[in-house]
Design a protein around this motif. Sequence first.
Motif, short mmCIF file in Angstrom:
data_model
loop_
_atom_site.label_atom_id
_atom_site.label_comp_id
_atom_site.label_asym_id
_atom_site.label_seq_id
_atom_site.Cartn_x
_atom_site.Cartn_y
_atom_site.Cartn_z
N MET A 1 0.83 -1.18 0.00
CA MET A 1 0.00 0.00 0.00
C MET A 1 0.87 1.25 0.00
O MET A 1 0.55 2.20 -0.69
N ASP A 2 1.93 1.19 0.76
CA ASP A 2 2.82 2.34 0.85
C ASP A 2 3.54 2.59 -0.48
O ASP A 2 3.74 3.72 -0.88
N SER A 3 3.91 1.51 -1.15
CA SER A 3 4.61 1.67 -2.43
C SER A 3 3.67 2.18 -3.52
O SER A 3 4.09 2.92 -4.41
N GLU A 4 2.40 1.81 -3.44
CA GLU A 4 1.42 2.31 -4.41
C GLU A 4 1.22 3.82 -4.22
O GLU A 4 1.15 4.58 -5.20
N ARG A 5 1.15 4.23 -2.98
CA ARG A 5 0.99 5.66 -2.69
C ARG A 5 2.22 6.42 -3.15
O ARG A 5 2.12 7.51 -3.74
N PHE A 6 3.40 5.87 -2.90
CA PHE A 6 4.64 6.50 -3.31
C PHE A 6 4.72 6.59 -4.84
O PHE A 6 5.14 7.60 -5.40
N ALA A 7 4.29 5.57 -5.52
CA ALA A 7 4.30 5.56 -6.99
C ALA A 7 3.35 6.61 -7.54
O ALA A 7 3.64 7.29 -8.52
N ALA A 8 2.19 6.77 -6.89
CA ALA A 8 1.23 7.79 -7.33
C ALA A 8 1.78 9.19 -7.13
O ALA A 8 1.66 10.07 -8.00
N LEU A 9 2.42 9.41 -5.98
CA LEU A 9 3.02 10.73 -5.72
C LEU A 9 4.17 11.01 -6.68
O LEU A 9 4.34 12.14 -7.16
N GLU A 10 4.95 9.98 -6.98
CA GLU A 10 6.07 10.16 -7.90
C GLU A 10 5.57 10.48 -9.31
O GLU A 10 6.11 11.35 -9.99
N ALA A 11 4.51 9.83 -9.73
CA ALA A 11 3.93 10.11 -11.05
C ALA A 11 3.38 11.54 -11.10
O ALA A 11 3.55 12.25 -12.09
N HIS A 12 2.74 11.93 -10.01
CA HIS A 12 2.19 13.29 -9.92
C HIS A 12 3.33 14.32 -9.97
O HIS A 12 3.25 15.32 -10.69
N TYR A 13 4.38 14.06 -9.25
CA TYR A 13 5.55 14.94 -9.21
C TYR A 13 6.21 15.03 -10.59
O TYR A 13 6.56 16.10 -11.05
N ASN A 14 6.37 13.90 -11.26
CA ASN A 14 6.97 13.88 -12.59
C ASN A 14 6.11 14.59 -13.63
O ASN A 14 6.62 15.11 -14.62
N ALA A 15 4.80 14.62 -13.42
CA ALA A 15 3.91 15.31 -14.34
C ALA A 15 3.96 16.82 -14.13
O ALA A 15 3.84 17.60 -15.08
#
Length: 94
Positions: A1-15
């Motif tokens: 769950m934590d890695s999914e949240r981190f991946a979503a934040l990273e995608a948002h940051y990269n966008a």
Amino acid sequence: MDSERFAALEAHYNAILPTLATKADIEALRTEMHRMSADTHKWMVASLIGLFIGFGGLGVTLGQILKPAATQAAAQPPQPIVICLQPPAPQAQK
């Protein structure tokens, strides 16, 4: 769950990251705004000078138009109004 949240934040940051302004972008914007402000100032001063010249010309023109009427009225006193009445015609007697 934590890695999914981190991946979503990273995608948002990269966008979002490529759309952020850089120091060069801010400096270019500042230069452009300064140039626009200077151009607006020049147009305002030129318009004000034009208005003063226009109203000054209008005042001189009105002064020249009204000047002859004022000097003519002051030079000659008004003439009196004279009304001549005819004497009544004699009536025929019977």
